[in-house]
Write an enzyme that holds these catalytic residues in place. Sequence first.
Site, PDB file in Angstrom:
ATOM      1  N   PRO A  13      35.732 -28.804 -51.848  1.00 48.22           N
ATOM      2  CG  PRO A  13      36.606 -30.951 -51.755  1.00 48.22           C
ATOM      3  CD  PRO A  13      37.014 -29.516 -51.721  1.00 48.22           C
ATOM      4  CE1 TYR A  26      30.678 -29.375 -42.551  1.00 41.38           C
ATOM      5  CE2 TYR A  26      29.216 -31.047 -43.483  1.00 41.38           C
ATOM      6  CZ  TYR A  26      30.461 -30.667 -43.010  1.00 41.38           C
ATOM      7  OH  TYR A  26      31.486 -31.585 -42.975  1.00 41.38           O
ATOM      8  CG  ASN A  77      36.068 -24.890 -45.223  1.00 39.85           C
ATOM      9  OD1 ASN A  77      36.677 -25.964 -45.191  1.00 39.85           O
ATOM     10  ND2 ASN A  77      34.870 -24.736 -44.667  1.00 39.85           N
ATOM     11  CG  HIS A  83      40.704 -34.127 -43.309  1.00 43.26           C
ATOM     12  ND1 HIS A  83      40.927 -33.404 -42.155  1.00 43.26           N
ATOM     13  CD2 HIS A  83      39.402 -33.877 -43.673  1.00 43.26           C
ATOM     14  CE1 HIS A  83      39.806 -32.760 -41.830  1.00 43.26           C
ATOM     15  NE2 HIS A  83      38.867 -33.025 -42.736  1.00 43.26           N
ATOM     16  CG  ASP A  90      53.654 -29.060 -51.257  1.00 41.56           C
ATOM     17  OD1 ASP A  90      53.854 -29.031 -50.031  1.00 41.56           O
ATOM     18  OD2 ASP A  90      54.060 -29.978 -51.992  1.00 41.56           O
ATOM     19  CG  LEU A 107      31.249 -24.054 -42.482  1.00 46.03           C
ATOM     20  CD1 LEU A 107      30.695 -24.821 -43.670  1.00 46.03           C
ATOM     21  CD2 LEU A 107      30.438 -22.804 -42.228  1.00 46.03           C
ATOM     22  CB  SER A 108      32.017 -29.021 -38.448  1.00 52.30           C
ATOM     23  OG  SER A 108      33.113 -29.557 -39.188  1.00 52.30           O
ATOM     24  NE  ARG A 117      34.345 -35.507 -40.901  1.00 55.62           N
ATOM     25  CZ  ARG A 117      33.999 -35.455 -42.193  1.00 55.62           C
ATOM     26  NH1 ARG A 117      34.605 -34.598 -42.998  1.00 55.62           N
ATOM     27  NH2 ARG A 117      33.059 -36.244 -42.664  1.00 55.62           N
TER      28      ARG A 117
HETATM   29  C1  DQA Z   1      34.851 -28.900 -43.188  1.00 57.64           C
HETATM   30  C2  DQA Z   1      35.313 -30.098 -42.351  1.00 57.64           C
HETATM   31  C3  DQA Z   1      35.893 -31.195 -43.242  1.00 57.64           C
HETATM   32  O1  DQA Z   1      36.270 -32.305 -42.455  1.00 57.64           O
HETATM   33  C4  DQA Z   1      34.844 -31.650 -44.242  1.00 57.64           C
HETATM   34  O2  DQA Z   1      35.413 -32.603 -45.124  1.00 57.64           O
HETATM   35  C5  DQA Z   1      34.185 -30.551 -44.974  1.00 57.64           C
HETATM   36  C6  DQA Z   1      33.884 -29.312 -44.281  1.00 57.64           C
HETATM   37  C7  DQA Z   1      34.138 -27.833 -42.341  1.00 57.64           C
HETATM   38  O3  DQA Z   1      34.017 -26.714 -42.796  1.00 57.64           O
HETATM   39  O4  DQA Z   1      33.675 -28.129 -41.222  1.00 57.64           O
HETATM   40  O5  DQA Z   1      33.817 -30.696 -46.149  1.00 57.64           O
HETATM   41  O6  DQA Z   1      36.006 -28.297 -43.770  1.00 57.64           O
END
Ligand code: DQA
Length: 151
Positions: A13, A26, A77, A83, A90, A107-108, A117
Amino acid sequence: MADTAHVLVLNGPNLGRLGVREPEIYGHASMADLEREADGWAAELGLTVEVRQTDDESQLVGWLHEAVDTRSHVVLNPAAFTHYSYALRDAAAQVTTSGLLLVEVHLSNPASRESFRHYSVVAGIATGTVAGFGFDSYRVALSALSHRLQD
Ligand code: DQA
């Protein structure tokens, strides 16, 4: 010679908002840019890839079932589902327990951000995790996956 490995690059999402969403975190590139880049990396690595994005948890679960049924490896991703989504965890576990590779990417670097997170429910069943390098997280994931397949 072995068949060309297929990789589903699945995105959860809000990742369809790349380029617009919090670019300081991002980046400025879009999901369409990622698709183009991934095609190029895959060609270099001798893989085929398909990049998909959804905001819908059940769609993501369905795509993971599809990966198992079609013997596709996965770069995932899970975005915020990382989280807290045990359903996704599963479904992802079915990929790795069926002998396919699944690399979790971000990405982050979630470990350097808000405390909610810091925990990934997916990490424990993933083949490995790459985080913090923007689009390069995906490139490194595809490269690692390709090397593992050659081992
Ligand atoms: C993410 C990190 C997650 O915490 C966040 O909810 C995202 C992007 C990332 O790619 O850094 O939507 O998965």
